[in-house]
Write a protein that holds these residues in place. Sequence first.
Motif, PDB file in Angstrom:
ATOM      1  N   VAL A   1      29.484  56.685  12.068  1.00 30.71           N
ATOM      2  CA  VAL A   1      29.463  57.879  12.910  1.00 30.71           C
ATOM      3  C   VAL A   1      30.872  58.379  13.244  1.00 30.71           C
ATOM      4  O   VAL A   1      31.026  59.443  13.848  1.00 30.71           O
ATOM      5  N   PHE A   2      31.889  57.652  12.857  1.00 34.13           N
ATOM      6  CA  PHE A   2      33.271  57.977  13.245  1.00 34.13           C
ATOM      7  C   PHE A   2      33.676  59.395  12.791  1.00 34.13           C
ATOM      8  O   PHE A   2      34.299  60.150  13.547  1.00 34.13           O
ATOM      9  N   THR A   3      33.329  59.750  11.570  1.00 32.45           N
ATOM     10  CA  THR A   3      33.751  61.055  11.045  1.00 32.45           C
ATOM     11  C   THR A   3      33.220  62.199  11.904  1.00 32.45           C
ATOM     12  O   THR A   3      33.984  63.063  12.363  1.00 32.45           O
ATOM     13  N   ALA A   4      31.894  62.192  12.131  1.00 37.47           N
ATOM     14  CA  ALA A   4      31.292  63.313  12.865  1.00 37.47           C
ATOM     15  C   ALA A   4      31.591  63.251  14.357  1.00 37.47           C
ATOM     16  O   ALA A   4      31.781  64.285  15.003  1.00 37.47           O
ATOM     17  N   ALA A   5      31.644  62.025  14.897  1.00 34.66           N
ATOM     18  CA  ALA A   5      31.784  61.889  16.352  1.00 34.66           C
ATOM     19  C   ALA A   5      33.234  61.923  16.818  1.00 34.66           C
ATOM     20  O   ALA A   5      33.521  62.304  17.947  1.00 34.66           O
ATOM     21  N   VAL A   6      34.155  61.505  15.947  1.00 28.27           N
ATOM     22  CA  VAL A   6      35.557  61.366  16.388  1.00 28.27           C
ATOM     23  C   VAL A   6      36.523  62.189  15.520  1.00 28.27           C
ATOM     24  O   VAL A   6      37.247  63.047  16.025  1.00 28.27           O
ATOM     25  N   ALA A   7      36.521  61.915  14.206  1.00 32.49           N
ATOM     26  CA  ALA A   7      37.564  62.509  13.365  1.00 32.49           C
ATOM     27  C   ALA A   7      37.461  64.037  13.285  1.00 32.49           C
ATOM     28  O   ALA A   7      38.458  64.743  13.491  1.00 32.49           O
ATOM     29  N   GLU A   8      36.263  64.544  13.008  1.00 34.51           N
ATOM     30  CA  GLU A   8      36.148  66.001  12.844  1.00 34.51           C
ATOM     31  C   GLU A   8      36.390  66.764  14.149  1.00 34.51           C
ATOM     32  O   GLU A   8      37.143  67.749  14.141  1.00 34.51           O
TER      33      GLU A   8
ATOM     34  N   GLU B   1      39.961  70.248  17.234  1.00 34.99           N
ATOM     35  CA  GLU B   1      40.706  70.561  18.456  1.00 34.99           C
ATOM     36  C   GLU B   1      42.184  70.778  18.136  1.00 34.99           C
ATOM     37  O   GLU B   1      42.813  71.717  18.617  1.00 34.99           O
ATOM     38  N   ARG B   2      42.695  69.907  17.268  1.00 32.00           N
ATOM     39  CA  ARG B   2      44.099  70.005  16.869  1.00 32.00           C
ATOM     40  C   ARG B   2      44.376  71.348  16.179  1.00 32.00           C
ATOM     41  O   ARG B   2      45.351  72.028  16.482  1.00 32.00           O
ATOM     42  N   MET B   3      43.477  71.713  15.259  1.00 30.04           N
ATOM     43  CA  MET B   3      43.701  72.952  14.507  1.00 30.04           C
ATOM     44  C   MET B   3      43.564  74.181  15.400  1.00 30.04           C
ATOM     45  O   MET B   3      44.213  75.191  15.185  1.00 30.04           O
ATOM     46  N   ALA B   4      42.692  74.071  16.405  1.00 29.25           N
ATOM     47  CA  ALA B   4      42.514  75.201  17.324  1.00 29.25           C
ATOM     48  C   ALA B   4      43.669  75.287  18.320  1.00 29.25           C
ATOM     49  O   ALA B   4      43.823  76.285  19.029  1.00 29.25           O
ATOM     50  N   GLY B   5      44.477  74.219  18.380  1.00 28.95           N
ATOM     51  CA  GLY B   5      45.618  74.207  19.305  1.00 28.95           C
ATOM     52  C   GLY B   5      45.175  74.101  20.754  1.00 28.95           C
ATOM     53  O   GLY B   5      45.917  74.486  21.660  1.00 28.95           O
ATOM     54  N   SER B   6      43.942  73.590  20.981  1.00 32.36           N
ATOM     55  CA  SER B   6      43.475  73.502  22.374  1.00 32.36           C
ATOM     56  C   SER B   6      44.095  72.310  23.092  1.00 32.36           C
ATOM     57  O   SER B   6      44.546  71.357  22.453  1.00 32.36           O
TER      58      SER B   6
ATOM     59  N   GLY C   1      38.255  61.213  22.279  1.00 34.71           N
ATOM     60  CA  GLY C   1      39.604  60.842  22.713  1.00 34.71           C
ATOM     61  C   GLY C   1      40.586  61.937  22.356  1.00 34.71           C
ATOM     62  O   GLY C   1      40.504  63.036  22.887  1.00 34.71           O
ATOM     63  N   SER C   2      41.482  61.644  21.434  1.00 41.27           N
ATOM     64  CA  SER C   2      42.469  62.640  21.040  1.00 41.27           C
ATOM     65  C   SER C   2      42.782  62.455  19.559  1.00 41.27           C
ATOM     66  O   SER C   2      42.402  61.447  18.961  1.00 41.27           O
ATOM     67  N   TYR C   3      43.485  63.418  19.001  1.00 40.99           N
ATOM     68  CA  TYR C   3      43.890  63.337  17.599  1.00 40.99           C
ATOM     69  C   TYR C   3      44.704  62.065  17.353  1.00 40.99           C
ATOM     70  O   TYR C   3      44.474  61.338  16.387  1.00 40.99           O
ATOM     71  N   ASP C   4      45.636  61.776  18.257  1.00 40.42           N
ATOM     72  CA  ASP C   4      46.497  60.599  18.063  1.00 40.42           C
ATOM     73  C   ASP C   4      45.708  59.295  18.151  1.00 40.42           C
ATOM     74  O   ASP C   4      45.923  58.372  17.365  1.00 40.42           O
ATOM     75  N   SER C   5      44.771  59.206  19.098  1.00 42.28           N
ATOM     76  CA  SER C   5      44.005  57.954  19.208  1.00 42.28           C
ATOM     77  C   SER C   5      43.041  57.832  18.028  1.00 42.28           C
ATOM     78  O   SER C   5      42.761  56.721  17.560  1.00 42.28           O
ATOM     79  N   MET C   6      42.554  58.968  17.506  1.00 42.77           N
ATOM     80  CA  MET C   6      41.698  58.945  16.316  1.00 42.77           C
ATOM     81  C   MET C   6      42.483  58.377  15.134  1.00 42.77           C
ATOM     82  O   MET C   6      42.013  57.483  14.410  1.00 42.77           O
ATOM     83  N   LEU C   7      43.714  58.871  14.949  1.00 46.21           N
ATOM     84  CA  LEU C   7      44.536  58.382  13.825  1.00 46.21           C
ATOM     85  C   LEU C   7      44.888  56.904  13.999  1.00 46.21           C
ATOM     86  O   LEU C   7      44.873  56.140  13.031  1.00 46.21           O
ATOM     87  N   ALA C   8      45.168  56.505  15.237  1.00 43.89           N
ATOM     88  CA  ALA C   8      45.506  55.097  15.493  1.00 43.89           C
ATOM     89  C   ALA C   8      44.320  54.206  15.145  1.00 43.89           C
ATOM     90  O   ALA C   8      44.485  53.134  14.538  1.00 43.89           O
ATOM     91  N   ALA C   9      43.106  54.630  15.506  1.00 43.24           N
ATOM     92  CA  ALA C   9      41.910  53.829  15.195  1.00 43.24           C
ATOM     93  C   ALA C   9      41.722  53.732  13.681  1.00 43.24           C
ATOM     94  O   ALA C   9      41.372  52.681  13.140  1.00 43.24           O
ATOM     95  N   LEU C  10      41.975  54.843  12.990  1.00 38.98           N
ATOM     96  CA  LEU C  10      41.843  54.845  11.525  1.00 38.98           C
ATOM     97  C   LEU C  10      42.836  53.874  10.891  1.00 38.98           C
ATOM     98  O   LEU C  10      42.482  53.085  10.025  1.00 38.98           O
ATOM     99  N   GLU C  11      44.083  53.969  11.344  1.00 40.39           N
ATOM    100  CA  GLU C  11      45.128  53.089  10.781  1.00 40.39           C
ATOM    101  C   GLU C  11      44.781  51.634  10.997  1.00 40.39           C
ATOM    102  O   GLU C  11      44.917  50.811  10.093  1.00 40.39           O
TER     103      GLU C  11
ATOM    104  N   VAL D   1      34.258  57.521   5.688  1.00 39.24           N
ATOM    105  CA  VAL D   1      35.645  57.559   6.163  1.00 39.24           C
ATOM    106  C   VAL D   1      36.597  57.881   5.003  1.00 39.24           C
ATOM    107  O   VAL D   1      37.562  58.638   5.171  1.00 39.24           O
ATOM    108  N   GLY D   2      36.310  57.342   3.823  1.00 35.32           N
ATOM    109  CA  GLY D   2      37.171  57.619   2.664  1.00 35.32           C
ATOM    110  C   GLY D   2      37.190  59.104   2.322  1.00 35.32           C
ATOM    111  O   GLY D   2      38.250  59.673   2.050  1.00 35.32           O
ATOM    112  N   SER D   3      36.040  59.754   2.356  1.00 35.54           N
ATOM    113  CA  SER D   3      36.004  61.191   2.044  1.00 35.54           C
ATOM    114  C   SER D   3      36.739  61.976   3.132  1.00 35.54           C
ATOM    115  O   SER D   3      37.378  62.994   2.846  1.00 35.54           O
ATOM    116  N   THR D   4      36.680  61.490   4.354  1.00 38.56           N
ATOM    117  CA  THR D   4      37.365  62.170   5.464  1.00 38.56           C
ATOM    118  C   THR D   4      38.883  62.038   5.317  1.00 38.56           C
ATOM    119  O   THR D   4      39.624  63.027   5.432  1.00 38.56           O
ATOM    120  N   VAL D   5      39.329  60.821   5.035  1.00 37.10           N
ATOM    121  CA  VAL D   5      40.774  60.581   4.872  1.00 37.10           C
ATOM    122  C   VAL D   5      41.296  61.372   3.661  1.00 37.10           C
ATOM    123  O   VAL D   5      42.377  61.978   3.710  1.00 37.10           O
TER     124      VAL D   5
END
Length: 210
Positions: A99-106, A111-116, A126-136, A157-161
């Motif tokens: 569920v990570f892609t739909a619930a967190v990554a997208e 939000e990041r792309m919208a600049g909100s 969470g946030s873009y940064d915490s999403m990336l940290a979880a992925l890493e 997750v592979g298709s998302t990355v």
Amino acid sequence: MLRLHWWPHTRAARAVWMLEETGADYELLPLDIDDPRARDDPAFRAVSPLGKVPALLDGAAGFADSTAIGLYLADRFPAAGLAPAADDPRRGRYLWWMVFTAAVAEPAVGERMAGSETHHRRNGWGSYDSMLAALEQGVASGPWLLGERFTMADVMVGSTVAFFRTVGLLPESRGLQDYAERCLARPACARAARREREAALACGLDPGPA
Ligand SMILES: N[C@@H](CCC(=O)N[C@@H](CS)C(=O)NCC(=O)O)C(=O)O
């Protein structure tokens, strides 16, 4: 035979890769998402209430959404070994990544792309940064999210990355770049890309880069 409502250069690509990983026979049903008549067709809306691809038809079953399709296919074809069993201690982690892609990554990327403004504690993602940290962290030990075992969660997750990388959103992280390479090197991923190219060409559409 399974049938997939599909259109090129969409999230349906993920579902084609999933189908290839199962080894099942399937047919692609082109559904032009820019054509209101196709998108609003009652038979299509019955399986995809939001008028979105991908949507899967399997006998009497018909439903949309790549996460739902991944969960369904992994359980429907157990011989492919794409999901830990319900009593396997890895099952919960598998579901979390499914569920990570739909619930967190997208949402985080949206939000990041919208600049909100980010509301880390209020946002479910969470946030873009915490999403990336979880992925890493998730890909750090590898080779796959559950260690030695490749699962349907790696398709999600592979298709998302890989998509992040295509649109220039993937950070210079060796771990994430290597993970993307490993995912794209899956034979099923290459077969899916070929199948999509053929289907796009058969519809007279741009198949995208080879
Ligand atoms: N959460 C869905 C999202 C599906 C989605 O947004 N599909 C887009 C193409 S990538 C679509 O069909 N858009 C057409 C529209 O909304 O009219 C999934 O993962 O399958």
